[in-house]
Design an enzyme around this catalytic site. Structure first.
Site, PDB file in Angstrom:
ATOM      1  N   GLU A  28       0.822  -1.216   0.000  1.00  0.00           N
ATOM      2  CA  GLU A  28       0.000   0.000   0.000  1.00  0.00           C
ATOM      3  C   GLU A  28       0.852   1.260   0.000  1.00  0.00           C
ATOM      4  O   GLU A  28       0.434   2.287  -0.518  1.00  0.00           O
ATOM      5  CB  GLU A  28      -0.930   0.017   1.215  1.00  0.00           C
ATOM      6  N   ASP A  37      -5.945   8.230  -5.004  1.00  0.00           N
ATOM      7  CA  ASP A  37      -5.388   6.951  -5.452  1.00  0.00           C
ATOM      8  C   ASP A  37      -5.639   6.764  -6.947  1.00  0.00           C
ATOM      9  O   ASP A  37      -6.130   7.679  -7.623  1.00  0.00           O
ATOM     10  CB  ASP A  37      -5.922   5.792  -4.601  1.00  0.00           C
TER      11      ASP A  37
END
Length: 159
Positions: A28, A37
């Site tokens: 991550e 993102d």
């Protein structure tokens, strides 16, 4: 067993270990300021799109490393619980770590309802498990997560 006693099935609740935590942190990444993102969702910390209280991450949010770890410790529990609930066959710690990493990334419902879970629970071949593990490679319509899925699957198959 004495007459009248019922055999109680012991419930096992696995938790990720340090290797599982490191896997999720590595995959991550750790970013202490909110960013968009790959599918344009505000994200912070170790891929958090929401906080433990349910509030969504907003652009402009900032956290410290300590706060990031605290949030992770609270949020990861729901993904551990999802894997514990969905998987009905014995698994290793590495398999659990890999599945929590996947669940953390794709979400509880997607993981729980997945063909991958059905294949694992039916003791399908490792090739079938790999096929359905790596099927979760798209984000925003592009196969940008295939490398991650292959790394997770490698951990899944490591004894």
């Amino acid at each position: 067993m004495a007459q009248g006693q019922l055999e109680v099935e012991e419930e096992i609740n696995m938790k990720i270990d340090i290797k599982g935590r490191e896997l999720i942190y590595k995959e991550e990444g750790v970013v202490l300021s909110a960013y968009l993102d790959s599918v344009k969702i505000p994200t912070i910390g170790v891929g958090f799109t929401f906080y433990p209280n349910g509030d969504k991450v907003k652009m402009g949010d900032k956290i410290t490393h300590v706060k990031c770890d605290e949030i992770f410790d609270k949020i990861v529990v729901q993904f551990e619980q999802a894997v514990n609930k969905a998987i009905k066959v014995p698994i290793t710690q590495n398999q659990f770590n890999a599945m929590v990493s996947l669940c953390f990334n794709i979400g509880v419902k997607a993981f729980s309802d997945s063909t991958l879970v059905k294949k694992i629970n039916s003791n399908s071949s490792i090739l079938e498990v790999e096929k359905w593990f790596t099927a979760w490679c798209n984000a925003g319509g592009a196969p940008i997560l295939l490398g991650r899925r292959k790394r997770e699957f490698k951990i899944y198959t490591t004894t």
